[in-house]
Scaffold this active site. Structure first.
Site, PDB file in Angstrom:
ATOM      1  N   PRO A   9       0.788  -1.234   0.000  1.00 11.68           N
ATOM      2  CA  PRO A   9       0.000   0.000   0.000  1.00 11.68           C
ATOM      3  C   PRO A   9       0.819   1.283   0.000  1.00 11.68           C
ATOM      4  O   PRO A   9       1.842   1.381   0.675  1.00 11.68           O
ATOM      5  CB  PRO A   9      -0.820  -0.105   1.293  1.00 11.68           C
ATOM      6  CG  PRO A   9      -0.121  -1.104   2.134  1.00 11.68           C
ATOM      7  CD  PRO A   9       0.523  -2.067   1.180  1.00 11.68           C
ATOM      8  N   ASN A  10       0.323   2.207  -0.793  1.00 12.35           N
ATOM      9  CA  ASN A  10       0.863   3.572  -0.916  1.00 12.35           C
ATOM     10  C   ASN A  10       2.168   3.657  -1.696  1.00 12.35           C
ATOM     11  O   ASN A  10       2.646   4.758  -1.966  1.00 12.35           O
ATOM     12  CB  ASN A  10       1.036   4.234   0.473  1.00 12.35           C
ATOM     13  CG  ASN A  10      -0.283   4.297   1.221  1.00 12.35           C
ATOM     14  OD1 ASN A  10      -1.248   4.832   0.685  1.00 12.35           O
ATOM     15  ND2 ASN A  10      -0.344   3.727   2.394  1.00 12.35           N
ATOM     16  N   ARG A  17       5.085  10.888  -2.736  1.00 10.78           N
ATOM     17  CA  ARG A  17       4.784  10.602  -1.330  1.00 10.78           C
ATOM     18  C   ARG A  17       6.009  10.863  -0.443  1.00 10.78           C
ATOM     19  O   ARG A  17       7.061  10.227  -0.643  1.00 10.78           O
ATOM     20  CB  ARG A  17       4.384   9.126  -1.221  1.00 10.78           C
ATOM     21  CG  ARG A  17       4.193   8.637   0.181  1.00 10.78           C
ATOM     22  CD  ARG A  17       4.145   7.118   0.238  1.00 10.78           C
ATOM     23  NE  ARG A  17       3.915   6.687   1.598  1.00 10.78           N
ATOM     24  CZ  ARG A  17       4.175   5.464   2.054  1.00 10.78           C
ATOM     25  NH1 ARG A  17       4.652   4.544   1.240  1.00 10.78           N
ATOM     26  NH2 ARG A  17       3.944   5.165   3.297  1.00 10.78           N
ATOM     27  N   TYR A  22      11.124   8.872   1.096  1.00  9.49           N
ATOM     28  CA  TYR A  22      11.101   7.844   0.047  1.00  9.49           C
ATOM     29  C   TYR A  22      11.712   8.278  -1.282  1.00  9.49           C
ATOM     30  O   TYR A  22      11.720   7.500  -2.240  1.00  9.49           O
ATOM     31  CB  TYR A  22       9.655   7.374  -0.170  1.00  9.49           C
ATOM     32  CG  TYR A  22       9.026   6.787   1.082  1.00  9.49           C
ATOM     33  CD1 TYR A  22       9.522   5.618   1.645  1.00  9.49           C
ATOM     34  CD2 TYR A  22       7.944   7.414   1.701  1.00  9.49           C
ATOM     35  CE1 TYR A  22       8.959   5.088   2.797  1.00  9.49           C
ATOM     36  CE2 TYR A  22       7.372   6.888   2.856  1.00  9.49           C
ATOM     37  CZ  TYR A  22       7.877   5.720   3.389  1.00  9.49           C
ATOM     38  OH  TYR A  22       7.336   5.184   4.532  1.00  9.49           O
ATOM     39  N   ASN A  71       8.031  -5.696  -0.798  1.00  9.70           N
ATOM     40  CA  ASN A  71       7.906  -4.553   0.115  1.00  9.70           C
ATOM     41  C   ASN A  71       6.423  -4.447   0.455  1.00  9.70           C
ATOM     42  O   ASN A  71       5.641  -3.876  -0.316  1.00  9.70           O
ATOM     43  CB  ASN A  71       8.415  -3.260  -0.533  1.00  9.70           C
ATOM     44  CG  ASN A  71       8.410  -2.087   0.455  1.00  9.70           C
ATOM     45  OD1 ASN A  71       7.826  -2.185   1.537  1.00  9.70           O
ATOM     46  ND2 ASN A  71       9.036  -0.996   0.075  1.00  9.70           N
ATOM     47  N   ALA A  74       3.200  -0.810   4.882  1.00 11.49           N
ATOM     48  CA  ALA A  74       2.644  -0.806   6.245  1.00 11.49           C
ATOM     49  C   ALA A  74       2.151  -2.183   6.687  1.00 11.49           C
ATOM     50  O   ALA A  74       2.170  -2.504   7.885  1.00 11.49           O
ATOM     51  CB  ALA A  74       1.512   0.209   6.334  1.00 11.49           C
ATOM     52  N   HIS A  77       4.089  -4.543   9.128  1.00 11.46           N
ATOM     53  CA  HIS A  77       4.049  -4.406  10.591  1.00 11.46           C
ATOM     54  C   HIS A  77       2.734  -4.883  11.205  1.00 11.46           C
ATOM     55  O   HIS A  77       2.594  -4.887  12.419  1.00 11.46           O
ATOM     56  CB  HIS A  77       4.252  -2.931  10.969  1.00 11.46           C
ATOM     57  CG  HIS A  77       5.303  -2.246  10.134  1.00 11.46           C
ATOM     58  ND1 HIS A  77       6.608  -2.668  10.103  1.00 11.46           N
ATOM     59  CD2 HIS A  77       5.242  -1.186   9.274  1.00 11.46           C
ATOM     60  CE1 HIS A  77       7.302  -1.890   9.268  1.00 11.46           C
ATOM     61  NE2 HIS A  77       6.493  -0.986   8.757  1.00 11.46           N
ATOM     62  N   ASP A  84       2.019 -15.307   6.987  1.00 10.31           N
ATOM     63  CA  ASP A  84       1.678 -16.729   6.801  1.00 10.31           C
ATOM     64  C   ASP A  84       1.832 -17.154   5.343  1.00 10.31           C
ATOM     65  O   ASP A  84       2.256 -18.283   5.051  1.00 10.31           O
ATOM     66  CB  ASP A  84       0.233 -16.999   7.257  1.00 10.31           C
ATOM     67  CG  ASP A  84       0.110 -17.140   8.768  1.00 10.31           C
ATOM     68  OD1 ASP A  84       1.143 -17.152   9.467  1.00 10.31           O
ATOM     69  OD2 ASP A  84      -1.037 -17.236   9.253  1.00 10.31           O
ATOM     70  N   GLU A  95      12.556  -9.586   1.852  1.00 13.28           N
ATOM     71  CA  GLU A  95      11.802  -8.410   2.315  1.00 13.28           C
ATOM     72  C   GLU A  95      12.657  -7.162   2.096  1.00 13.28           C
ATOM     73  O   GLU A  95      13.837  -7.149   2.450  1.00 13.28           O
ATOM     74  CB  GLU A  95      11.491  -8.571   3.807  1.00 13.28           C
ATOM     75  CG  GLU A  95      10.846  -7.338   4.420  1.00 13.28           C
ATOM     76  CD  GLU A  95      10.577  -7.494   5.925  1.00 13.28           C
ATOM     77  OE1 GLU A  95      10.622  -8.626   6.434  1.00 13.28           O
ATOM     78  OE2 GLU A  95      10.336  -6.465   6.562  1.00 13.28           O
ATOM     79  N   HIS A  97      12.767  -2.687   2.274  1.00  9.74           N
ATOM     80  CA  HIS A  97      12.183  -1.391   2.621  1.00  9.74           C
ATOM     81  C   HIS A  97      13.076  -0.289   2.090  1.00  9.74           C
ATOM     82  O   HIS A  97      14.310  -0.409   2.117  1.00  9.74           O
ATOM     83  CB  HIS A  97      12.006  -1.255   4.136  1.00  9.74           C
ATOM     84  CG  HIS A  97      11.063  -2.268   4.676  1.00  9.74           C
ATOM     85  ND1 HIS A  97       9.695  -2.171   4.504  1.00  9.74           N
ATOM     86  CD2 HIS A  97      11.283  -3.442   5.308  1.00  9.74           C
ATOM     87  CE1 HIS A  97       9.127  -3.239   5.036  1.00  9.74           C
ATOM     88  NE2 HIS A  97      10.065  -4.025   5.526  1.00  9.74           N
ATOM     89  N   SER A  99      13.082   2.877   3.286  1.00 12.42           N
ATOM     90  CA  SER A  99      13.602   3.604   4.443  1.00 12.42           C
ATOM     91  C   SER A  99      14.178   2.615   5.465  1.00 12.42           C
ATOM     92  O   SER A  99      13.888   1.417   5.411  1.00 12.42           O
ATOM     93  CB  SER A  99      12.473   4.421   5.089  1.00 12.42           C
ATOM     94  OG  SER A  99      11.470   3.547   5.583  1.00 12.42           O
ATOM     95  N   ARG A 104      13.088   4.354  12.563  1.00  5.78           N
ATOM     96  CA  ARG A 104      11.843   5.129  12.571  1.00  5.78           C
ATOM     97  C   ARG A 104      10.988   4.766  13.800  1.00  5.78           C
ATOM     98  O   ARG A 104      11.503   4.237  14.781  1.00  5.78           O
ATOM     99  CB  ARG A 104      11.110   4.920  11.244  1.00  5.78           C
ATOM    100  CG  ARG A 104      11.964   5.398  10.051  1.00  5.78           C
ATOM    101  CD  ARG A 104      11.264   5.203   8.730  1.00  5.78           C
ATOM    102  NE  ARG A 104      10.070   6.048   8.627  1.00  5.78           N
ATOM    103  CZ  ARG A 104       9.131   5.898   7.689  1.00  5.78           C
ATOM    104  NH1 ARG A 104       9.257   4.948   6.770  1.00  5.78           N
ATOM    105  NH2 ARG A 104       8.076   6.685   7.673  1.00  5.78           N
ATOM    106  N   ARG A 108       7.209   0.483  13.481  1.00  7.62           N
ATOM    107  CA  ARG A 108       7.794   0.002  12.222  1.00  7.62           C
ATOM    108  C   ARG A 108       8.936  -0.993  12.468  1.00  7.62           C
ATOM    109  O   ARG A 108       9.530  -1.516  11.525  1.00  7.62           O
ATOM    110  CB  ARG A 108       8.324   1.172  11.387  1.00  7.62           C
ATOM    111  CG  ARG A 108       7.252   2.106  10.910  1.00  7.62           C
ATOM    112  CD  ARG A 108       7.812   3.170   9.975  1.00  7.62           C
ATOM    113  NE  ARG A 108       6.970   4.346   9.975  1.00  7.62           N
ATOM    114  CZ  ARG A 108       5.894   4.508   9.204  1.00  7.62           C
ATOM    115  NH1 ARG A 108       5.543   3.579   8.341  1.00  7.62           N
ATOM    116  NH2 ARG A 108       5.159   5.600   9.280  1.00  7.62           N
TER     117      ARG A 108
HETATM  118  C1  DQA Z   1       8.227   1.093   3.852  1.00 12.32           C
HETATM  119  C2  DQA Z   1       8.304   1.305   5.364  1.00 12.32           C
HETATM  120  C3  DQA Z   1       6.945   1.097   6.014  1.00 12.32           C
HETATM  121  O1  DQA Z   1       7.033   1.287   7.418  1.00 12.32           O
HETATM  122  C4  DQA Z   1       5.952   2.093   5.459  1.00 12.32           C
HETATM  123  O2  DQA Z   1       4.659   1.851   6.001  1.00 12.32           O
HETATM  124  C5  DQA Z   1       5.912   2.102   3.963  1.00 12.32           C
HETATM  125  C6  DQA Z   1       7.165   1.988   3.226  1.00 12.32           C
HETATM  126  C7  DQA Z   1       9.567   1.402   3.169  1.00 12.32           C
HETATM  127  O3  DQA Z   1       9.763   0.925   2.052  1.00 12.32           O
HETATM  128  O4  DQA Z   1      10.413   2.112   3.724  1.00 12.32           O
HETATM  129  O5  DQA Z   1       4.873   2.322   3.369  1.00 12.32           O
HETATM  130  O6  DQA Z   1       7.919  -0.253   3.607  1.00 12.32           O
END
Ligand code: DQA
Length: 137
Positions: A9-10, A17, A22, A71, A74, A77, A84, A95, A97, A99, A104, A108
């Site tokens: 998401p996002n 954003r 980011y 990735n 959110a 977390h 699962d 995995e 990220h 950031s 943070r 997170r």
């Molecule tokens: C993220 C870190 C997450 O905590 C955050 O909710 C994101 C982006 C990252 O790529 O740094 O949406 O996954």
């Protein structure tokens, strides 16, 4: 080699954003460069803001690709379901990220994915995806 990148998401808003966190590059622009830099890799990309769609994609990709770069944003977390799904499939998942989530907010720091991932890469901006890709080569 087939590698699938899944963004949660996002992350469709990358570029606009929170650029201080980011960066200002869109994921589409970065993905094109990644494909040019790794012509030998069959790279595909999926993004969804919906938890169940991410789970469906993980299940559908199992054994169809050699590796998954995930990735979950959110959902990392919060989502026992995505954790699962990563555990249930046999294709290795890295995995990532953008950031450094460890630096943070406390919420997170927890990942439901990490215990079942092949490894975790965080904090290198969009280059986190490239580093994850190298881990499969
Ligand atoms: C993220 C870190 C997450 O905590 C955050 O909710 C994101 C982006 C990252 O790529 O740094 O949406 O996954």
């Amino acid at each position: 080699m087939k590698i699938l990148i899944i963004n949660g998401p996002n992350l469709n808003l990358l570029g606009s954003r929170e650029p201080g966190t980011y960066g200002s590059e869109t994921f589409d622009s970065y993905f094109q460069k990644l494909k040019e830099n790794f012509p030998e890799v069959e790279l595909t990309y999926f993004q969804s803001n919906i938890e169940g769609e991410l789970i469906n994609k993980l299940q559908a990709a199992d054994k169809e690709v050699d590796g998954i770069i995930l990735n979950a944003a959110a959902y990392t977390h919060t989502s026992i379901g995505i954790g699962d799904a990563v555990k249930a499939i046999t294709t290795p998942v890295v995995e990532v990220h953008i950031s450094n989530t460890s630096a943070r907010e406390e919420f997170r720091h927890r990942s439901f994915i990490a215990p079942n991932a092949k490894g975790v890469i965080l904090g290198f901006g969009l280059q986190s995806y490239k580093l994850a890709l190298y881990s499969f080569l």
